[in-house]
Motif scaffolding. Structure first.
Motif, PDB file in Angstrom:
ATOM      1  N   ASN A  62      -0.875  -3.023   6.421  1.00 16.07           N
ATOM      2  CA  ASN A  62      -0.987  -3.741   5.187  1.00 16.07           C
ATOM      3  C   ASN A  62       0.363  -4.376   4.786  1.00 16.07           C
ATOM      4  N   GLU A  82     -20.111   2.938   8.029  1.00 20.93           N
ATOM      5  CA  GLU A  82     -19.204   2.343   7.316  1.00 20.93           C
ATOM      6  C   GLU A  82     -17.764   3.008   7.914  1.00 20.93           C
ATOM      7  N   PRO A  83     -16.797   2.445   7.820  1.00 21.13           N
ATOM      8  CA  PRO A  83     -15.549   2.695   7.941  1.00 21.13           C
ATOM      9  C   PRO A  83     -15.173   4.020   6.668  1.00 21.13           C
ATOM     10  N   THR A 112      -0.891  -8.655   0.399  1.00 22.69           N
ATOM     11  CA  THR A 112      -1.936  -9.357   1.336  1.00 22.69           C
ATOM     12  C   THR A 112      -2.868  -8.203   1.507  1.00 22.69           C
ATOM     13  N   ARG A 113      -3.752  -8.663   2.256  1.00 23.17           N
ATOM     14  CA  ARG A 113      -5.184  -7.902   2.554  1.00 23.17           C
ATOM     15  C   ARG A 113      -4.614  -6.866   3.662  1.00 23.17           C
ATOM     16  N   LEU A 114      -5.376  -5.594   3.635  1.00 28.06           N
ATOM     17  CA  LEU A 114      -5.556  -4.820   4.841  1.00 28.06           C
ATOM     18  C   LEU A 114      -5.989  -5.502   6.135  1.00 28.06           C
ATOM     19  N   SER A 115      -5.012  -5.435   7.247  1.00 25.11           N
ATOM     20  CA  SER A 115      -5.880  -5.775   8.464  1.00 25.11           C
ATOM     21  C   SER A 115      -6.141  -4.752   9.261  1.00 25.11           C
ATOM     22  N   PHE A 116      -7.297  -4.819   9.811  1.00 23.41           N
ATOM     23  CA  PHE A 116      -7.718  -3.618  10.655  1.00 23.41           C
ATOM     24  C   PHE A 116      -7.844  -4.165  12.086  1.00 23.41           C
ATOM     25  N   GLY A 117      -7.497  -2.955  13.171  1.00 22.15           N
ATOM     26  CA  GLY A 117      -7.460  -3.195  14.391  1.00 22.15           C
ATOM     27  C   GLY A 117      -8.884  -3.082  14.949  1.00 22.15           C
ATOM     28  N   ALA A 118      -9.506  -3.513  16.027  1.00 20.35           N
ATOM     29  CA  ALA A 118     -10.826  -3.417  16.696  1.00 20.35           C
ATOM     30  C   ALA A 118     -11.261  -2.007  16.749  1.00 20.35           C
ATOM     31  N   TYR A 139      -8.525   4.907   9.789  1.00 17.89           N
ATOM     32  CA  TYR A 139      -9.856   5.189   9.454  1.00 17.89           C
ATOM     33  C   TYR A 139     -10.808   5.332  10.463  1.00 17.89           C
ATOM     34  N   PHE A 194      -2.615   3.136   7.772  1.00 19.05           N
ATOM     35  CA  PHE A 194      -3.774   4.028   7.684  1.00 19.05           C
ATOM     36  C   PHE A 194      -4.515   4.204   8.779  1.00 19.05           C
ATOM     37  N   GLN A 228     -14.778   5.373  12.162  1.00 18.29           N
ATOM     38  CA  GLN A 228     -16.038   4.744  11.766  1.00 18.29           C
ATOM     39  C   GLN A 228     -16.851   5.222  12.895  1.00 18.29           C
ATOM     40  N   LEU A 240     -11.817   6.652   4.995  1.00 18.25           N
ATOM     41  CA  LEU A 240     -10.427   6.925   5.378  1.00 18.25           C
ATOM     42  C   LEU A 240     -10.329   8.296   6.150  1.00 18.25           C
ATOM     43  N   SER A 272       2.103  -0.535   4.379  1.00 11.09           N
ATOM     44  CA  SER A 272       1.283   0.758   4.447  1.00 11.09           C
ATOM     45  C   SER A 272       0.247   0.867   5.742  1.00 11.09           C
TER      46      SER A 272
END
Lengths: 115, 109
Positions: free
Chosen positions: B91, B43-44, B95-101, B36, B34, B38, B46, B32
């Motif tokens: 994602n 806060e971020p 497992t959990r969602l991983s965010f880029g910087a 987002y 996405f 910010q 979607l 998955s």
């Protein structure tokens, strides 16, 4: 509909103290996620709770812990605070989710400052 | 290697311009994707999900390239209000969602 609410908004602690941050998810959401965002850095995953159980944990030391209550609200505890723990702590919630793939709605965050 | 990598930018563009940037992910099992957004000290939120066939939402177009393991975001006819940091999110199932910087975009008048 109320969004994700976090408290406190700001928290100032000194090194070695303990901090407790709280999060209430959107009504109907059973998954809660915690992320740390240090100044100028990206979101670092801390913890994921779903239906009261810890589903996954990020690469943080054990002094970062949390729990999810029967009403799906959650608490993040940070023990033995260090200066580098200063950051924005973001909580997010999503509908009941065992895959971790749902869209997240974030709270406004709790800004922790460690002096 | 980081799970999700983004060019931090900043991308400084004039109003009306088109801006595009990519995000690469390391795990080929990712399922998955996405984008987002910010805003500064907020806060971020979607922006859009990214589908395999690519998708548009108004002035925003997202693409997924599984072979090269990257996703892209294109913003057409940039507005001042598009100034923000855009976070790439990936994602793997269970497992959990991983965010880029994040990639910072600044639109100037």
């Amino acid at each position: 509909e109320a969004g994700v609410t976090q408290s406190p908004t700001h928290l100032i602690k000194t090194r070695g103290q303990q901090a407790t941050l709280r999060c209430s998810p959107i009504s109907g959401h059973t998954s809660v996620y915690w992320y740390q965002q240090a100044l100028g850095l990206g979101l670092q995953f801390l913890l994921w709770y779903d239906e009261g159980e810890e589903r996954n944990r990020g690469n943080f030391p054990p002094r970062f812990s949390g729990r999810q209550f029967p009403n799906y609200s959650s608490e993040l505890n940070v023990n033995a605070l260090e200066l580098e723990d200063s950051a924005l702590y973001l909580c997010a919630s999503s509908r009941g989710d065992s895959s971790g793939a749902n869209v997240l709605t974030f709270g406004a965050g709790s800004r922790l400052t460690v002096l | 290697r980081k799970e999700v990598e983004q060019d931090p930018g900043p991308f400084n563009v004039p109003e009306g311009a088109t801006v595009a940037f990519n995000c690469t992910y390391s795990n080929s099992a990712s399922q998955s994707f996405f984008w987002y957004r910010q805003d500064c000290r907020k806060e971020p939120k979607l922006l859009m999900s990214v589908y395999s066939s690519g998708n548009e939402d108004g002035r925003f177009t997202a693409q997924l390239n599984r072979a090269s393991q990257y996703i892209s975001l294109l913003i057409r006819d940039s507005k001042l209000s598009d100034s923000a940091t855009y976070l790439c999110v990936v994602n793997m199932r269970y497992t959990r969602l991983s965010f880029g910087a994040g990639t910072t975009v600044t639109v100037r008048a």
